[in-house]
Scaffold this active site. Structure first.
Site, short mmCIF file in Angstrom:
data_model
loop_
_atom_site.label_atom_id
_atom_site.label_comp_id
_atom_site.label_asym_id
_atom_site.label_seq_id
_atom_site.Cartn_x
_atom_site.Cartn_y
_atom_site.Cartn_z
N GLY A 176 10.89 30.42 79.46
CA GLY A 176 10.03 29.24 79.44
C GLY A 176 8.65 29.58 79.96
O GLY A 176 8.49 30.52 80.75
N GLN B 171 0.60 28.06 83.59
CA GLN B 171 0.73 29.48 83.90
C GLN B 171 -0.25 30.36 83.13
O GLN B 171 -0.47 31.51 83.50
CB GLN B 171 2.16 29.95 83.60
CG GLN B 171 3.20 29.32 84.52
CD GLN B 171 4.60 29.72 84.09
OE1 GLN B 171 5.18 29.09 83.24
NE2 GLN B 171 5.12 30.78 84.68
N CYS C 238 10.69 33.23 87.71
CA CYS C 238 9.49 32.66 87.10
C CYS C 238 8.56 33.80 86.70
O CYS C 238 8.38 34.74 87.47
CB CYS C 238 8.81 31.75 88.12
SG CYS C 238 7.30 31.00 87.50
N LEU C 239 7.97 33.70 85.52
CA LEU C 239 7.03 34.74 85.06
C LEU C 239 5.82 34.83 85.98
O LEU C 239 5.16 35.86 86.01
CB LEU C 239 6.59 34.46 83.62
CG LEU C 239 7.67 34.61 82.54
CD1 LEU C 239 7.12 34.21 81.18
CD2 LEU C 239 8.22 36.03 82.52
N HIS D 84 12.18 23.16 85.64
CA HIS D 84 11.32 24.20 86.22
C HIS D 84 9.93 24.14 85.58
O HIS D 84 8.91 24.17 86.28
CB HIS D 84 11.99 25.56 85.99
CG HIS D 84 11.18 26.74 86.43
ND1 HIS D 84 11.56 27.56 87.47
CD2 HIS D 84 10.01 27.25 85.95
CE1 HIS D 84 10.64 28.51 87.62
NE2 HIS D 84 9.70 28.35 86.71
N GLU D 85 9.89 24.05 84.24
CA GLU D 85 8.60 24.06 83.54
C GLU D 85 7.82 22.76 83.78
O GLU D 85 6.60 22.79 83.90
CB GLU D 85 8.79 24.31 82.04
CG GLU D 85 9.52 25.60 81.67
CD GLU D 85 8.93 26.84 82.31
OE1 GLU D 85 7.73 26.87 82.62
OE2 GLU D 85 9.69 27.80 82.53
N HIS E 51 5.87 22.99 86.86
CA HIS E 51 4.60 23.73 86.73
C HIS E 51 3.47 22.78 86.37
O HIS E 51 2.35 22.92 86.86
CB HIS E 51 4.70 24.80 85.64
CG HIS E 51 5.30 26.11 86.11
ND1 HIS E 51 4.76 26.85 87.14
CD2 HIS E 51 6.38 26.80 85.67
CE1 HIS E 51 5.49 27.96 87.31
NE2 HIS E 51 6.49 27.94 86.44
NI NI Z 1 7.97 29.36 86.15
#
Ligand code: NI
Length: 169
Positions: free
Chosen positions: A46, A51, A92-93, A134-135, A138
């Site tokens: 995701g 991000q 998380c990226l 989670h997204e 963000h």
């Molecule tokens: Ni993330």
């Protein structure tokens, strides 16, 4: 298509609250494509626009094994959540190499526009449910490490800053 640079925690821009997407136009469709490509390249499941330093409510997700079922959620709105919650291991990226437990709702129902601008309702359980929550966090300027203890978070922050300094050398 283009790969977009991903912001890394504790970059202050990750705390920005995203604004709604005003119209699903050519710019947004291009952003969806670039974000999907960036997510696949980074081997993530995701990616939120936050991000990649775009502060509009847009998420791309793919939790499929074959990585061929990308979902685009534009202006996602949580309309229902299950009373049950569970602790899941998340990564998380924007916080590479860090995995820790976060409590999330088992199931959620989300209303969002897809890449064609069509309003859809998505029922999600399991990994997809966790990923959507989670997204969506963000987009509110919230990184998953915010749920961890201040001690853990500070340790992660120190580790990330050190890694970033070393990468710049
Ligand atoms: Ni993330």
């Amino acid at each position: 298509m283009a790969l977009l640079p991903i912001l890394c925690f504790p970059d202050p821009r990750l705390y920005t609250v995203a604004k709604p997407v005003a119209a699903v136009d050519a710019r947004i469709r291009a952003l969806c494509r670039d974000m999907t490509e960036t997510m696949y390249e980074a081997k993530g499941i995701g990616l939120a626009a936050t991000q990649v330093d775009v502060h509009e409510c847009l998420i791309v997700i793919d939790v499929s094994d074959k990585r061929d079922q990308a979902l685009v959620l534009i202006n996602p709105e949580l309309v229902w959540r299950s009373p049950e919650r569970h602790l899941n291991e998340e990564g998380c990226l924007s916080v590479p190499g860090i995995y820790d437990g976060v409590e999330r709702f088992d199931a959620v129902r989300v209303r969002a526009c897809d890449a064609t601008g069509q309003l859809r309702t998505i029922e999600a359980t399991g990994l997809l449910s966790v990923c959507i929550q989670h997204e969506m966090d963000h987009l509110l300027g919230r990184v998953f490490v915010e749920y961890l203890s201040p001690l853990k978070r500070n340790r992660i922050k120190t580790k990330m800053l050190k890694a970033q300094r070393e990468a710049e050398r």
